[in-house]
Design an enzyme around this catalytic site. Sequence first.
Site, PDB file in Angstrom:
ATOM      1  N   HIS A 168      31.214  65.262  54.914  1.00 38.85           N
ATOM      2  CA  HIS A 168      29.991  64.340  54.834  1.00 38.85           C
ATOM      3  C   HIS A 168      30.513  63.337  55.894  1.00 38.85           C
ATOM      4  CE1 HIS A 168      27.821  60.758  53.362  1.00 38.85           C
ATOM      5  NE2 HIS A 168      27.045  61.626  52.938  1.00 38.85           N
ATOM      6  N   HIS A 175      14.833  68.806  44.090  1.00 34.99           N
ATOM      7  CA  HIS A 175      15.949  67.813  44.710  1.00 34.99           C
ATOM      8  C   HIS A 175      15.635  66.371  43.818  1.00 34.99           C
ATOM      9  CE1 HIS A 175      17.002  70.054  48.842  1.00 34.99           C
ATOM     10  NE2 HIS A 175      16.563  70.727  47.763  1.00 34.99           N
ATOM     11  N   ALA A 195      26.357  61.542  43.206  1.00 40.19           N
ATOM     12  CA  ALA A 195      25.525  62.790  42.793  1.00 40.19           C
ATOM     13  C   ALA A 195      26.001  63.391  41.332  1.00 40.19           C
ATOM     14  CB  ALA A 195      25.606  63.824  43.570  1.00 40.19           C
ATOM     15  N   GLU A 230      14.623  76.350  51.429  1.00 44.36           N
ATOM     16  CA  GLU A 230      14.149  74.880  51.147  1.00 44.36           C
ATOM     17  C   GLU A 230      12.939  74.528  51.957  1.00 44.36           C
ATOM     18  OE1 GLU A 230      17.226  71.544  51.578  1.00 44.36           O
ATOM     19  OE2 GLU A 230      15.756  70.945  53.113  1.00 44.36           O
TER      20      GLU A 230
HETATM   21  P1  FAD Z   1      27.739  62.277  46.817  1.00 42.26           P
HETATM   22  O1  FAD Z   1      28.630  63.526  46.960  1.00 42.26           O
HETATM   23  O2  FAD Z   1      27.864  61.678  45.566  1.00 42.26           O
HETATM   24  O3  FAD Z   1      28.562  61.385  47.778  1.00 42.26           O
HETATM   25  C1  FAD Z   1      28.611  61.771  49.541  1.00 42.26           C
HETATM   26  C2  FAD Z   1      29.898  61.220  49.921  1.00 42.26           C
HETATM   27  O4  FAD Z   1      30.434  60.099  49.478  1.00 42.26           O
HETATM   28  C3  FAD Z   1      31.014  62.317  49.335  1.00 42.26           C
HETATM   29  O5  FAD Z   1      30.979  63.462  50.223  1.00 42.26           O
HETATM   30  C4  FAD Z   1      32.176  61.315  49.683  1.00 42.26           C
HETATM   31  O6  FAD Z   1      32.472  61.447  51.132  1.00 42.26           O
HETATM   32  C5  FAD Z   1      31.610  59.798  49.340  1.00 42.26           C
HETATM   33  N1  FAD Z   1      32.081  59.628  47.904  1.00 42.26           N
HETATM   34  C6  FAD Z   1      31.368  60.140  47.018  1.00 42.26           C
HETATM   35  N2  FAD Z   1      31.743  59.462  45.804  1.00 42.26           N
HETATM   36  C7  FAD Z   1      32.926  58.845  46.131  1.00 42.26           C
HETATM   37  C8  FAD Z   1      33.864  58.265  45.373  1.00 42.26           C
HETATM   38  N3  FAD Z   1      33.837  58.232  44.124  1.00 42.26           N
HETATM   39  N4  FAD Z   1      35.033  57.664  46.012  1.00 42.26           N
HETATM   40  C9  FAD Z   1      35.049  57.842  47.523  1.00 42.26           C
HETATM   41  N5  FAD Z   1      34.022  58.511  48.114  1.00 42.26           N
HETATM   42  C10 FAD Z   1      32.996  59.075  47.406  1.00 42.26           C
HETATM   43  N6  FAD Z   1      18.613  63.445  50.983  1.00 42.26           N
HETATM   44  C11 FAD Z   1      17.919  63.121  50.416  1.00 42.26           C
HETATM   45  O7  FAD Z   1      17.333  61.787  50.442  1.00 42.26           O
HETATM   46  N7  FAD Z   1      16.674  63.911  49.608  1.00 42.26           N
HETATM   47  C12 FAD Z   1      17.075  65.299  49.791  1.00 42.26           C
HETATM   48  O8  FAD Z   1      16.171  65.994  49.202  1.00 42.26           O
HETATM   49  C13 FAD Z   1      18.409  65.880  50.185  1.00 42.26           C
HETATM   50  N8  FAD Z   1      18.492  67.136  50.222  1.00 42.26           N
HETATM   51  C14 FAD Z   1      19.510  67.534  50.725  1.00 42.26           C
HETATM   52  C15 FAD Z   1      20.194  68.939  50.349  1.00 42.26           C
HETATM   53  C16 FAD Z   1      21.237  69.133  50.634  1.00 42.26           C
HETATM   54  C17 FAD Z   1      21.535  70.839  50.657  1.00 42.26           C
HETATM   55  C18 FAD Z   1      22.451  68.517  51.482  1.00 42.26           C
HETATM   56  C19 FAD Z   1      23.619  68.936  51.939  1.00 42.26           C
HETATM   57  C20 FAD Z   1      21.932  67.018  51.593  1.00 42.26           C
HETATM   58  C21 FAD Z   1      20.722  66.500  51.022  1.00 42.26           C
HETATM   59  N9  FAD Z   1      20.248  65.214  51.295  1.00 42.26           N
HETATM   60  C22 FAD Z   1      18.965  64.856  50.728  1.00 42.26           C
HETATM   61  C23 FAD Z   1      21.044  64.175  51.738  1.00 42.26           C
HETATM   62  C24 FAD Z   1      22.226  63.647  51.108  1.00 42.26           C
HETATM   63  O9  FAD Z   1      21.486  62.885  50.094  1.00 42.26           O
HETATM   64  C25 FAD Z   1      23.063  62.645  51.855  1.00 42.26           C
HETATM   65  O10 FAD Z   1      24.119  63.662  52.383  1.00 42.26           O
HETATM   66  C26 FAD Z   1      23.844  61.590  51.179  1.00 42.26           C
HETATM   67  O11 FAD Z   1      24.802  60.909  51.853  1.00 42.26           O
HETATM   68  C27 FAD Z   1      24.973  62.012  50.182  1.00 42.26           C
HETATM   69  O12 FAD Z   1      24.494  62.767  48.847  1.00 42.26           O
HETATM   70  P2  FAD Z   1      25.321  63.424  48.131  1.00 42.26           P
HETATM   71  O13 FAD Z   1      24.634  64.115  46.978  1.00 42.26           O
HETATM   72  O14 FAD Z   1      26.376  64.427  48.719  1.00 42.26           O
HETATM   73  O15 FAD Z   1      26.358  62.250  47.431  1.00 42.26           O
END
Ligand code: FAD
Length: 332
Positions: A182, A82, A133, A22
């Site tokens: 998370h 991303h 996501a 990454e």
């Molecule tokens: P989601 O999985 O959609 O949601 C995150 C959390 O919200 C879930 O784990 C859950 O606890 C809660 N949630 C989701 N949906 C529901 C629901 N329907 N009901 C109840 N709770 C729910 N951030 C950036 O800005 N740019 C990047 O390039 C970036 N790269 C990343 C790469 C990796 C490998 C990782 C692990 C994280 C990265 N992040 C990045 C950070 C990420 O954007 C944050 O952690 C964000 O808070 C969650 O994104 P997610 O896609 O996991 O969200």
Amino acid sequence: MAQTGPDAGGADCRDRPPVSFELFPPRTDAAALALGRTIDKLAEAHPAFISVTFGAGGSSRDRSLTVLRYMLEHTDVEPMAHLTCVGSSHAEANRLVREFLDAGITSFLALRGDPPAGADASPDAGIGDLDSAAELVQLIHRVQEEREPFGQVGIPGLPGVTQIGERPRPERVAVATFPTGHPRSRGVAQDVDTLLAKEIAGANLAITQLFWRAEDYLGFVDRARAGGVTIPILPGIMPVTTPARLARLTELTGVEPPASLAIDLEIEPDAAAQAELGIGYATRLAADVLAGGAPGLHLYTFNRHEAVLDVLDRLGIGVNDRLVNERNTTER
Ligand code: FAD
């Protein structure tokens, strides 16, 4: 605890597990120049893909695209973009995905992203049209299908006759997952459910947030499998070579490092010895998760190639080992 599901990395080296890296987009011209050299070095390790982060709210869109294009034009490496969706309307997210597909990017890491400071971070807060996501995963597939609805393929033995082929699909649609939870999750069951929702939406690979203990990753994979998740879950590992970086990472991710590593880095005055501590720790962690069945390694580079390539060398799956492996294979 071998993992099931599709191939994690499309490894081109039969002798080793797939690795990926990454990067984040550079902020200055000097950093951009240095990053080009870093990418060239990383490419020598023949990664399955290199992913490029995306600034919250699209702040780095152009710089991310520039890095991804560099990879397309100057290396054989598959670039993975991303993308975040929080705060976007359907139309904006649609345009964003289309723009990246038009640039030739076919692999994505679909993220919700973090809302701006002060905004309600709950998925129900309704900032923008896309709340998770999983919705972005669906959108990526939909945009791809709309762009290239159906392909015509020839029928073997019947010259000039064609039939409708399979719809083209993005190469990889990866998603993030959180072995130690998370920060906003109510518990591990919710993290597993969220990952399962992403898989059902069409994700074919998960990449973990960094973690510091092999059992955190291995235990999470077990719970995810028990919960019905079948896609490969790539462990995200970072060799942390300075105490300042460790402190910053802890602040950003909320994942607490082992006190022993934090203290050892803090009291070690010599920079080379600090790097040795971080690289050694990451190497042991990587070896342990691979021994436990991890389908490959995703290494966070902090835009430097030295430490991550050192980890691969120490694991015996580095650039030089690959050449040795190839020579052995040819000589057999
Ligand atoms: P989601 O999985 O959609 O949601 C995150 C959390 O919200 C879930 O784990 C859950 O606890 C809660 N949630 C989701 N949906 C529901 C629901 N329907 N009901 C109840 N709770 C729910 N951030 C950036 O800005 N740019 C990047 O390039 C970036 N790269 C990343 C790469 C990796 C490998 C990782 C692990 C994280 C990265 N992040 C990045 C950070 C990420 O954007 C944050 O952690 C964000 O808070 C969650 O994104 P997610 O896609 O996991 O969200």
